[in-house]
Motif scaffolding. Structure first.
Motif, PDB file in Angstrom:
ATOM      1  N   PRO A  53       0.785  -1.153   0.067  1.00 55.16           N
ATOM      2  CA  PRO A  53      -0.156   0.035   0.030  1.00 55.16           C
ATOM      3  C   PRO A  53       0.911   1.295  -0.053  1.00 55.16           C
ATOM      4  O   PRO A  53       0.357   2.168  -0.429  1.00 55.16           O
ATOM      5  CB  PRO A  53      -0.839   0.027   1.158  1.00 55.16           C
ATOM      6  CG  PRO A  53      -0.182  -0.969   2.235  1.00 55.16           C
ATOM      7  CD  PRO A  53       0.762  -2.141   1.253  1.00 55.16           C
ATOM      8  N   ASP A  56       4.182   3.919  -4.517  1.00 50.41           N
ATOM      9  CA  ASP A  56       3.619   4.893  -5.656  1.00 50.41           C
ATOM     10  C   ASP A  56       3.245   4.158  -7.099  1.00 50.41           C
ATOM     11  O   ASP A  56       4.354   3.702  -7.596  1.00 50.41           O
ATOM     12  CB  ASP A  56       4.130   6.174  -5.876  1.00 50.41           C
ATOM     13  CG  ASP A  56       3.631   7.009  -6.829  1.00 50.41           C
ATOM     14  OD1 ASP A  56       2.717   6.865  -7.499  1.00 50.41           O
ATOM     15  OD2 ASP A  56       4.771   8.234  -7.132  1.00 50.41           O
ATOM     16  N   VAL A  57       2.129   3.883  -7.415  1.00 50.84           N
ATOM     17  CA  VAL A  57       1.871   3.293  -8.691  1.00 50.84           C
ATOM     18  C   VAL A  57       2.643   3.771 -10.014  1.00 50.84           C
ATOM     19  O   VAL A  57       2.836   3.060 -10.848  1.00 50.84           O
ATOM     20  CB  VAL A  57       0.454   3.065  -9.018  1.00 50.84           C
ATOM     21  CG1 VAL A  57      -0.316   2.201  -8.036  1.00 50.84           C
ATOM     22  CG2 VAL A  57      -0.168   4.378  -9.214  1.00 50.84           C
ATOM     23  N   VAL A  72      -3.239  -5.130  -5.609  1.00 47.50           N
ATOM     24  CA  VAL A  72      -2.929  -4.170  -4.610  1.00 47.50           C
ATOM     25  C   VAL A  72      -3.359  -4.830  -3.318  1.00 47.50           C
ATOM     26  O   VAL A  72      -4.386  -5.736  -3.369  1.00 47.50           O
ATOM     27  CB  VAL A  72      -3.936  -2.936  -4.958  1.00 47.50           C
ATOM     28  CG1 VAL A  72      -3.249  -2.260  -6.298  1.00 47.50           C
ATOM     29  CG2 VAL A  72      -5.437  -3.202  -5.193  1.00 47.50           C
ATOM     30  N   ARG A  81      -5.608   3.071   0.841  1.00 49.86           N
ATOM     31  CA  ARG A  81      -4.377   3.277  -0.048  1.00 49.86           C
ATOM     32  C   ARG A  81      -4.705   2.442  -1.291  1.00 49.86           C
ATOM     33  O   ARG A  81      -4.623   3.019  -2.194  1.00 49.86           O
ATOM     34  CB  ARG A  81      -3.132   3.388   0.468  1.00 49.86           C
ATOM     35  CG  ARG A  81      -2.740   4.287   1.666  1.00 49.86           C
ATOM     36  CD  ARG A  81      -1.635   4.079   2.123  1.00 49.86           C
ATOM     37  NE  ARG A  81      -1.407   3.002   2.988  1.00 49.86           N
ATOM     38  CZ  ARG A  81      -0.534   2.657   3.838  1.00 49.86           C
ATOM     39  NH1 ARG A  81       0.716   3.341   3.685  1.00 49.86           N
ATOM     40  NH2 ARG A  81      -0.513   1.619   4.491  1.00 49.86           N
ATOM     41  N   ALA A  82      -5.092   1.097  -1.106  1.00 48.42           N
ATOM     42  CA  ALA A  82      -5.175   0.404  -2.264  1.00 48.42           C
ATOM     43  C   ALA A  82      -6.320   0.789  -3.213  1.00 48.42           C
ATOM     44  O   ALA A  82      -6.302   0.807  -4.366  1.00 48.42           O
ATOM     45  CB  ALA A  82      -5.617  -0.963  -1.894  1.00 48.42           C
ATOM     46  N   THR A  84      -6.838   4.186  -3.755  1.00 47.65           N
ATOM     47  CA  THR A  84      -6.281   5.227  -4.599  1.00 47.65           C
ATOM     48  C   THR A  84      -5.264   4.629  -5.629  1.00 47.65           C
ATOM     49  O   THR A  84      -5.182   4.987  -6.795  1.00 47.65           O
ATOM     50  CB  THR A  84      -5.585   6.047  -3.510  1.00 47.65           C
ATOM     51  OG1 THR A  84      -6.314   6.524  -2.576  1.00 47.65           O
ATOM     52  CG2 THR A  84      -4.745   7.236  -4.300  1.00 47.65           C
ATOM     53  N   GLN A  85      -4.675   3.597  -5.463  1.00 50.50           N
ATOM     54  CA  GLN A  85      -3.785   2.851  -6.305  1.00 50.50           C
ATOM     55  C   GLN A  85      -4.508   2.249  -7.480  1.00 50.50           C
ATOM     56  O   GLN A  85      -3.974   2.427  -8.640  1.00 50.50           O
ATOM     57  CB  GLN A  85      -2.983   1.733  -5.409  1.00 50.50           C
ATOM     58  CG  GLN A  85      -1.896   2.174  -4.539  1.00 50.50           C
ATOM     59  CD  GLN A  85      -1.345   1.108  -3.920  1.00 50.50           C
ATOM     60  OE1 GLN A  85      -1.852   0.036  -3.620  1.00 50.50           O
ATOM     61  NE2 GLN A  85       0.088   1.101  -3.628  1.00 50.50           N
ATOM     62  N   LEU A  89      -4.087   3.420 -11.223  1.00 48.65           N
ATOM     63  CA  LEU A  89      -3.603   2.778 -12.342  1.00 48.65           C
ATOM     64  C   LEU A  89      -4.810   3.034 -13.594  1.00 48.65           C
ATOM     65  O   LEU A  89      -4.475   2.941 -14.772  1.00 48.65           O
ATOM     66  CB  LEU A  89      -3.850   1.426 -11.812  1.00 48.65           C
ATOM     67  CG  LEU A  89      -2.539   1.045 -11.001  1.00 48.65           C
ATOM     68  CD1 LEU A  89      -2.788  -0.454 -10.405  1.00 48.65           C
ATOM     69  CD2 LEU A  89      -1.399   0.757 -11.980  1.00 48.65           C
TER      70      LEU A  89
END
Length: 163
Positions: A53, A56-57, A72, A81-82, A84-85, A89
């Motif tokens: 988590p 930064d992707v 994620v 946070r996942a 957001t990831q 993406l």
């Protein structure tokens, strides 16, 4: 728990890379630390990466054309946070492959996961699959915009509930 896709159980064709062992043939998910090793495999071999988590992707940008899956992780259900990831993406990096949620997301979060671009869920939690399927069917209204192409409903719902 089995792998879920759109509220239904689906077959998992991916193998997880094991620490200290050579990467297996076929579709494999490697940790971010072994991504270079995975990228060195033949291009026909499906490759996925598992990220924590705190990653930064954007660091995946050079590898995304080669990746078929990004996993994620939700270390706890309170760690978002996942979400957001996944959204980054889809929206900012235009990733079209599978995004898999792993760890301990809640069934109540399932619809939000899908709206953020997650395509499959493999959780460590022990709920019955029916709970996840039910959550997918019950929650059908959201205020937030989505990566899915759907009609906004939030503003009209507020007016309806205010009467």
């Amino acid at each position: 728990m089995p792998l879920l896709e759109n509220g239904h159980v689906t077959e998992d064709r991916w193998a997880q890379a094991t620490a200290g062992e050579a990467l297996p043939d076929g579709a494999v998910i490697v940790p971010l630390e072994r991504l270079e090793e995975g990228l060195a495999r033949p291009k026909a071999a499906p490759l996925g990466v598992a990220i924590g988590p705190d990653v930064d992707v954007a660091v995946l940008r050079p590898a995304l054309p080669r990746l078929a899956l990004v996993a994620v992780n939700f270390p706890t259900f309170r760690d978002g946070r996942a979400f957001t990831q996944a959204r980054a993406l889809r929206e900012h990096l235009s990733f079209t492959g599978e995004i898999r949620a792993t760890g301990t997301p809640l069934p109540d979060q399932y619809e939000f996961l899908l709206r953020c671009g997650v395509t499959t869920v493999q959780t460590d939690r022990a709920e019955d699959v029916a709970v996840w399927q039910q959550a997918h069917e019950i929650i059908s209204i959201a205020y937030q915009p989505s990566v899915l192409h759907e009609r906004p409903q939030g503003l009209g719902l507020r007016r309806f509930l205010g009467k």
